[in-house]
Motif scaffolding. Structure first.
Motif, PDB file in Angstrom:
ATOM      1  N   GLU A 110     -24.265 -65.903  47.032  1.00 50.94           N
ATOM      2  CA  GLU A 110     -25.948 -66.334  45.736  1.00 50.94           C
ATOM      3  C   GLU A 110     -26.690 -66.164  46.480  1.00 50.94           C
ATOM      4  O   GLU A 110     -26.511 -65.797  47.742  1.00 50.94           O
ATOM      5  CB  GLU A 110     -25.900 -67.865  45.112  1.00 50.94           C
ATOM      6  N   ASP A 111     -27.592 -65.291  45.976  1.00 50.05           N
ATOM      7  CA  ASP A 111     -29.107 -64.941  46.648  1.00 50.05           C
ATOM      8  C   ASP A 111     -30.176 -65.813  45.781  1.00 50.05           C
ATOM      9  O   ASP A 111     -29.724 -66.187  44.839  1.00 50.05           O
ATOM     10  CB  ASP A 111     -29.317 -63.533  46.262  1.00 50.05           C
ATOM     11  N   ALA A 113     -33.061 -65.169  45.181  1.00 49.37           N
ATOM     12  CA  ALA A 113     -34.052 -64.978  44.359  1.00 49.37           C
ATOM     13  C   ALA A 113     -33.462 -64.187  43.122  1.00 49.37           C
ATOM     14  O   ALA A 113     -33.387 -64.629  41.834  1.00 49.37           O
ATOM     15  CB  ALA A 113     -34.387 -63.585  45.092  1.00 49.37           C
ATOM     16  N   THR A 114     -32.165 -63.793  43.024  1.00 44.52           N
ATOM     17  CA  THR A 114     -31.442 -62.890  41.831  1.00 44.52           C
ATOM     18  C   THR A 114     -29.921 -64.050  41.773  1.00 44.52           C
ATOM     19  O   THR A 114     -29.485 -63.482  40.259  1.00 44.52           O
ATOM     20  CB  THR A 114     -31.264 -61.967  42.543  1.00 44.52           C
ATOM     21  N   GLY A 115     -28.993 -64.679  42.394  1.00 42.86           N
ATOM     22  CA  GLY A 115     -28.291 -65.345  41.922  1.00 42.86           C
ATOM     23  C   GLY A 115     -27.536 -65.068  42.541  1.00 42.86           C
ATOM     24  O   GLY A 115     -27.215 -64.116  43.324  1.00 42.86           O
ATOM     25  N   VAL A 117     -24.023 -63.051  43.651  1.00 43.71           N
ATOM     26  CA  VAL A 117     -23.753 -61.294  44.293  1.00 43.71           C
ATOM     27  C   VAL A 117     -22.791 -61.466  44.276  1.00 43.71           C
ATOM     28  O   VAL A 117     -22.231 -60.279  43.589  1.00 43.71           O
ATOM     29  CB  VAL A 117     -24.614 -60.965  46.186  1.00 43.71           C
ATOM     30  N   THR A 136     -19.207 -57.138  43.974  1.00 41.21           N
ATOM     31  CA  THR A 136     -19.824 -57.382  42.996  1.00 41.21           C
ATOM     32  C   THR A 136     -19.415 -57.155  41.449  1.00 41.21           C
ATOM     33  O   THR A 136     -17.690 -56.887  41.759  1.00 41.21           O
ATOM     34  CB  THR A 136     -21.407 -56.781  42.482  1.00 41.21           C
ATOM     35  N   THR A 162     -25.380 -69.192  50.222  1.00 40.60           N
ATOM     36  CA  THR A 162     -26.334 -68.483  49.599  1.00 40.60           C
ATOM     37  C   THR A 162     -27.327 -67.642  50.576  1.00 40.60           C
ATOM     38  O   THR A 162     -27.601 -69.550  51.707  1.00 40.60           O
ATOM     39  CB  THR A 162     -27.423 -69.871  48.642  1.00 40.60           C
ATOM     40  N   LYS A 164     -31.276 -65.920  51.277  1.00 33.45           N
ATOM     41  CA  LYS A 164     -32.375 -65.508  50.913  1.00 33.45           C
ATOM     42  C   LYS A 164     -32.693 -63.611  52.033  1.00 33.45           C
ATOM     43  O   LYS A 164     -32.384 -63.735  52.804  1.00 33.45           O
ATOM     44  CB  LYS A 164     -33.432 -66.603  51.833  1.00 33.45           C
ATOM     45  N   GLU A 167     -36.314 -58.595  49.718  1.00 37.31           N
ATOM     46  CA  GLU A 167     -36.411 -57.737  48.487  1.00 37.31           C
ATOM     47  C   GLU A 167     -36.095 -56.501  48.765  1.00 37.31           C
ATOM     48  O   GLU A 167     -35.811 -56.092  49.603  1.00 37.31           O
ATOM     49  CB  GLU A 167     -37.612 -58.443  48.423  1.00 37.31           C
ATOM     50  N   MET A 170     -30.310 -55.139  47.617  1.00 35.81           N
ATOM     51  CA  MET A 170     -29.524 -55.172  46.218  1.00 35.81           C
ATOM     52  C   MET A 170     -29.498 -53.622  45.543  1.00 35.81           C
ATOM     53  O   MET A 170     -28.622 -53.495  45.431  1.00 35.81           O
ATOM     54  CB  MET A 170     -29.432 -56.236  45.626  1.00 35.81           C
ATOM     55  N   ASN A 171     -31.278 -53.232  46.084  1.00 37.85           N
ATOM     56  CA  ASN A 171     -31.142 -51.701  45.002  1.00 37.85           C
ATOM     57  C   ASN A 171     -31.144 -50.524  46.101  1.00 37.85           C
ATOM     58  O   ASN A 171     -30.878 -49.729  45.545  1.00 37.85           O
ATOM     59  CB  ASN A 171     -32.192 -51.528  44.424  1.00 37.85           C
TER      60      ASN A 171
END
Length: 172
Positions: A110-111, A113-115, A117, A136, A162, A164, A167, A170-171
């Motif tokens: 889990e991340d 910020a984004t939940g 993964v 994923t 989980t 952190k 930012e 993941m993109n």
């Protein structure tokens, strides 16, 4: 019946040793030394099969010589060569639950910020830079860095970690 989520990989049987029925195992986790289990689990034709071990000894820093109960001939031992060796989570001593990286295989990531993964399929811990290979939900494989500073929460019973994540990671 042993379920997949109850065990984690610790190595693979690589060959029969000498004329005895001893097996050589390349290990990725020292769970035999850290845990209390009297058995290991082998994945044979996709089925999880428990085997009680009689004794083991370290050959070097990557191999163990393992003797299993009821495996009495080299022919019986040869049938097990190539099998993945797994260890029950429940038998790791509580003080040692800081875990080895091999135990993370199969965990959900889990991340903060984004939940959600995905699920860890393998870990590369050959260098100081630990990499988690995560599948994923849409079938992609992403590589995530692992460092204790990135861990926000860790739940061994639920098999979740989980992180952190930086930012935008993941993109990429």
């Amino acid at each position: 019946m042993i379920r997949e989520e109850e065990v984690f990989p610790i190595g693979r049987l690589t060959r029969v040793r000498g004329t005895a029925a001893d097996l050589e195992m390349t290990y990725t986790d020292d769970a035999l030394d850290r845990g209390t289990s009297e058995y290991v689990v082998l994945r044979l034709d996709g089925i999880l099969v428990p085997f009680f071990w009689e004794e083991y000894r370290f050959k070097n820093d990557r191999q163990i010589i393992l003797r299993l109960e009821d495996v009495e001939t080299p022919e019986q031992a040869r049938r097990l060569v190539g099998a993945e060796v797994l260890y029950p989570y429940s038998e790791i001593v509580e003080d040692d639950k800081q875990m080895s990286f091999g135990m993370l295989q199969g965990f959900t990531v889990e991340d903060v910020a984004t939940g959600h993964v995905g699920r860890i399929t393998s870990i590369d811990d050959r260098s100081e830079n630990i990499i988690l290979y995560v599948k994923t939900p849409d079938g992609r494989e992403v590589l995530l860095p692992y460092h204790e500073d990135l861990v926000a929460d860790f739940r061994i019973e639920e098999k979740t970690i989980t992180l952190k994540l930086p930012e935008g990671l993941m993109n990429l």
